[in-house]
Design an enzyme around this catalytic site. Structure first.
Site, PDB file in Angstrom:
ATOM      1  N   THR A  24       0.820  -1.216   0.000  1.00  0.00           N
ATOM      2  CA  THR A  24       0.000   0.000   0.000  1.00  0.00           C
ATOM      3  C   THR A  24       0.852   1.263   0.000  1.00  0.00           C
ATOM      4  O   THR A  24       2.034   1.243   0.320  1.00  0.00           O
ATOM      5  CB  THR A  24      -0.926   0.026   1.233  1.00  0.00           C
ATOM      6  OG1 THR A  24      -0.148   0.117   2.419  1.00  0.00           O
ATOM      7  CG2 THR A  24      -1.814  -1.212   1.285  1.00  0.00           C
ATOM      8  N   ASP A  25       0.186   2.364  -0.356  1.00  0.00           N
ATOM      9  CA  ASP A  25       0.829   3.677  -0.281  1.00  0.00           C
ATOM     10  C   ASP A  25       0.598   4.258   1.109  1.00  0.00           C
ATOM     11  O   ASP A  25       0.054   3.589   1.994  1.00  0.00           O
ATOM     12  CB  ASP A  25       0.318   4.601  -1.389  1.00  0.00           C
ATOM     13  CG  ASP A  25      -1.176   4.869  -1.314  1.00  0.00           C
ATOM     14  OD1 ASP A  25      -1.792   4.640  -0.247  1.00  0.00           O
ATOM     15  OD2 ASP A  25      -1.740   5.329  -2.324  1.00  0.00           O
ATOM     16  N   SER A  26       0.968   5.494   1.311  1.00  0.00           N
ATOM     17  CA  SER A  26       0.851   6.111   2.640  1.00  0.00           C
ATOM     18  C   SER A  26      -0.596   6.255   3.101  1.00  0.00           C
ATOM     19  O   SER A  26      -0.855   6.417   4.288  1.00  0.00           O
ATOM     20  CB  SER A  26       1.542   7.479   2.660  1.00  0.00           C
ATOM     21  OG  SER A  26       0.925   8.340   1.710  1.00  0.00           O
ATOM     22  N   VAL A  29      -3.866   2.487   0.580  1.00  0.00           N
ATOM     23  CA  VAL A  29      -4.477   2.002  -0.658  1.00  0.00           C
ATOM     24  C   VAL A  29      -3.425   1.222  -1.443  1.00  0.00           C
ATOM     25  O   VAL A  29      -2.262   1.632  -1.530  1.00  0.00           O
ATOM     26  CB  VAL A  29      -5.002   3.191  -1.504  1.00  0.00           C
ATOM     27  CG1 VAL A  29      -5.473   2.736  -2.867  1.00  0.00           C
ATOM     28  CG2 VAL A  29      -6.102   3.923  -0.758  1.00  0.00           C
TER      29      VAL A  29
END
Length: 147
Positions: A24-26, A29
């Site tokens: 995931t990103d920050s 997601v």
């Protein structure tokens, strides 16, 4: 860009995986490119269960690189989601094959992404070759398109 409606008529193989934090990103997601990794994991299990494992194929001096791919994103997967990846083999030719995928969130059945990958069969020097007869027959048996 050919979508070909991704009908998924073929014999389906289902693979489950949980989204890990590293995918995931920050914002929690799933990073877009990781959907291709999910496709790969599902395809690897499809091949192991229905034809030959990639290790066995490599043992014959062959590999099946991706030569084309497409992903259509519908909704976001998030950290800790349990994903269901449906895989079908929709086309087998003498030197290529095409898999289609659907990724759904198992908890609510929401469609997250769909797409396809096309693979060539090449020797270890990268030269295009034909599928060995046994592998070709095993793949055709799993394909939705008659020979």
């Amino acid at each position: 860009m050919a979508d070909k409606s991704l009908d998924m008529h073929a014999l389906l193989h289902c693979h489950r995986c949980r989204v890990i934090y590293g995918d995931t990103d920050s914002g929690g997601v799933v990073y877009y490119a990781n959907y291709l990794r999910y496709f790969e994991a599902a395809r690897t299990e499809f091949m192991r269960d229905r034809a030959l494992s990639y290790k066995e194929i490599e043992g014959q001096g062959l590999i099946m690189p991706v030569v084309e791919c497409h992903v259509r994103y519908k909704a976001s997967a998030r950290y800790d989601d349990l994903l269901l990846i449906e895989t079908s083999l929709v086309e087998v030719k003498s030197r290529t094959c095409r898999f289609e995928y659907r990724i759904m969130r198992e908890q609510d059945g929401k469609m997250l992404a769909q797409g396809y990958t096309t693979h060539a069969i090449v020797d270890l020097n990268g030269r295009l070759t034909k599928f060995p007869e046994g592998l070709f027959a095993a793949l055709q048996k799993q394909s939705s398109c008659p020979p």
